[in-house]
Design a protein around this motif. Sequence first.
Motif, short mmCIF file in Angstrom:
data_model
loop_
_atom_site.label_atom_id
_atom_site.label_comp_id
_atom_site.label_asym_id
_atom_site.label_seq_id
_atom_site.Cartn_x
_atom_site.Cartn_y
_atom_site.Cartn_z
N PHE A 130 -8.26 47.81 20.06
CA PHE A 130 -6.81 47.96 20.06
C PHE A 130 -6.38 49.39 19.73
CE2 PHE A 130 -6.84 43.40 20.20
CZ PHE A 130 -5.63 43.06 20.80
N ALA A 131 -7.12 50.04 18.84
CA ALA A 131 -6.76 51.41 18.47
C ALA A 131 -6.88 52.36 19.66
CB ALA A 131 -7.64 51.89 17.32
N SER A 132 -7.77 52.04 20.61
CA SER A 132 -7.98 52.93 21.76
C SER A 132 -7.14 52.54 22.98
CB SER A 132 -9.47 52.92 22.15
OG SER A 132 -9.87 51.62 22.55
N MET A 133 -6.44 51.43 22.91
CA MET A 133 -5.62 50.97 24.04
C MET A 133 -4.34 51.79 24.16
SD MET A 133 -5.55 46.82 23.98
CE MET A 133 -7.03 45.83 24.24
N PRO A 134 -3.86 52.02 25.40
CA PRO A 134 -2.53 52.61 25.57
C PRO A 134 -1.48 51.68 24.96
CG PRO A 134 -3.75 52.59 27.65
CD PRO A 134 -4.54 51.76 26.68
N THR A 135 -0.41 52.25 24.45
CA THR A 135 0.64 51.46 23.81
C THR A 135 1.19 50.39 24.75
OG1 THR A 135 1.27 53.36 22.45
CG2 THR A 135 2.88 51.59 22.66
N GLU A 136 1.30 50.72 26.04
CA GLU A 136 1.84 49.76 27.01
C GLU A 136 0.96 48.52 27.11
OE1 GLU A 136 1.23 52.93 27.60
OE2 GLU A 136 3.26 53.79 27.71
N THR A 137 -0.35 48.72 27.02
CA THR A 137 -1.28 47.59 27.09
C THR A 137 -1.17 46.71 25.86
OG1 THR A 137 -2.82 48.94 28.39
CG2 THR A 137 -3.70 46.93 27.40
N VAL A 138 -1.09 47.34 24.69
CA VAL A 138 -0.92 46.60 23.45
C VAL A 138 0.39 45.82 23.50
CG1 VAL A 138 -0.67 46.73 20.94
CG2 VAL A 138 -2.26 48.27 22.12
N LEU A 139 1.44 46.45 23.99
CA LEU A 139 2.75 45.81 24.07
C LEU A 139 2.69 44.56 24.95
CD1 LEU A 139 5.78 45.71 23.49
CD2 LEU A 139 6.13 47.26 25.43
N ARG A 140 2.00 44.65 26.09
CA ARG A 140 1.89 43.48 26.98
C ARG A 140 1.22 42.31 26.26
NH1 ARG A 140 0.55 47.14 31.10
NH2 ARG A 140 -1.66 46.64 30.95
N LYS A 141 0.17 42.61 25.51
CA LYS A 141 -0.53 41.55 24.79
C LYS A 141 0.35 40.95 23.69
CE LYS A 141 -5.19 43.42 25.61
NZ LYS A 141 -5.67 42.26 26.39
N VAL A 142 1.06 41.82 23.01
CA VAL A 142 1.93 41.39 21.92
C VAL A 142 3.08 40.53 22.46
CG1 VAL A 142 3.66 42.26 20.29
CG2 VAL A 142 1.35 43.22 20.29
N LEU A 143 3.63 40.90 23.60
CA LEU A 143 4.73 40.13 24.19
C LEU A 143 4.28 38.71 24.54
CD1 LEU A 143 6.40 42.77 26.54
CD2 LEU A 143 7.30 41.87 24.39
N ILE A 144 3.06 38.58 25.05
CA ILE A 144 2.53 37.24 25.36
C ILE A 144 2.44 36.39 24.10
CG2 ILE A 144 0.47 35.98 26.11
CD1 ILE A 144 -0.05 38.32 28.07
N ASP A 145 1.86 36.96 23.04
CA ASP A 145 1.70 36.21 21.80
C ASP A 145 3.05 35.85 21.18
OD1 ASP A 145 -1.03 36.41 22.11
OD2 ASP A 145 -1.25 38.12 20.76
N CYS A 146 4.01 36.76 21.26
CA CYS A 146 5.33 36.49 20.68
C CYS A 146 6.10 35.46 21.51
CB CYS A 146 6.13 37.79 20.57
SG CYS A 146 5.55 38.86 19.23
N GLY A 147 5.84 35.42 22.81
CA GLY A 147 6.44 34.38 23.64
C GLY A 147 5.91 33.01 23.25
N LEU A 148 4.60 32.94 22.99
CA LEU A 148 3.99 31.67 22.59
C LEU A 148 4.55 31.18 21.25
CD1 LEU A 148 0.27 32.45 23.53
CD2 LEU A 148 1.73 30.76 24.64
N VAL A 149 4.64 32.07 20.28
CA VAL A 149 5.11 31.66 18.96
C VAL A 149 6.59 31.30 19.00
CG1 VAL A 149 5.85 33.87 17.92
CG2 VAL A 149 4.73 32.14 16.51
N SER A 150 7.35 31.96 19.86
CA SER A 150 8.79 31.67 19.95
C SER A 150 9.03 30.26 20.48
CB SER A 150 9.47 32.70 20.85
OG SER A 150 9.40 34.00 20.28
N MET A 151 8.29 29.88 21.52
CA MET A 151 8.46 28.53 22.06
C MET A 151 8.05 27.49 21.02
SD MET A 151 9.49 26.97 24.84
CE MET A 151 10.31 25.76 23.79
N GLN A 152 6.96 27.76 20.32
CA GLN A 152 6.51 26.81 19.30
C GLN A 152 7.55 26.71 18.19
OE1 GLN A 152 2.62 25.82 19.08
NE2 GLN A 152 2.35 25.99 16.88
#
Length: 220
Positions: A130-152
């Motif tokens: 994660f430290a070596s990933m571009p910010t945009e890539t990290v953001l995409r992953k984070v958005l997926i996880d936050c979408g999952l937790v929001s629905m739950q």
Amino acid sequence: MSVVQSSQKVEQQQFFNVIQDRRSVRYYHSEAKIPREEMNEILQQATLSPSGANLQPWRFLVIDSQELKQKLFPIANQQQQVIEASAVIAVLGDLEGYTLAEKIYGMTVDAGYMPEETAKSFVERYQGMFASMPTETVLRKVLIDCGLVSMQLMLVAHAKGYDTVPMGGFDQGKLTEAFNIPERYAPVMLIAIGKGAKPGHPTVRLPIEDVAFFNEMPKA
């Protein structure tokens, strides 16, 4: 049908009822309050949602002060539910959530779910990745996880007798500035929560054959 099967059927139907009865509610009883203990329980249950590498990058800014909801009102495009709901939960994605990997995997070891050496290798792998990933890539992953937790979160709230509505219509920059949100946290959505004063409108869904395809995509 056995007693066990009958019980499973009942539990299954109760779960389906929660899903089928949930509505996006935009009118709330403004006098209704959610006790802090109950809000914490809703959030705790929501965090049982899955996340990439179990890094749990969701963060919740719970705004239940009437003064602060008034502050949020223009930022959220003057949506009345911001004022009337018991609280508005700002779901934030932590772009540096991977820095908690050592704590998370340490808890996993303490719970007896993973050997210490395995946990150590996971921490090194994911922190480096994660430290070596571009910010945009990290953001995409984070958005997926936050979408999952929001629905739950919304389903848990409904199961406990509360109504919710997710809101994407807000000014992210102004939210960040007004509530002093550090740059590492990306605003994902707002969720109003409380006791509905009017039921949400019933909606329709496309038939499954329009949205699900088995083994190959249809020709355009």
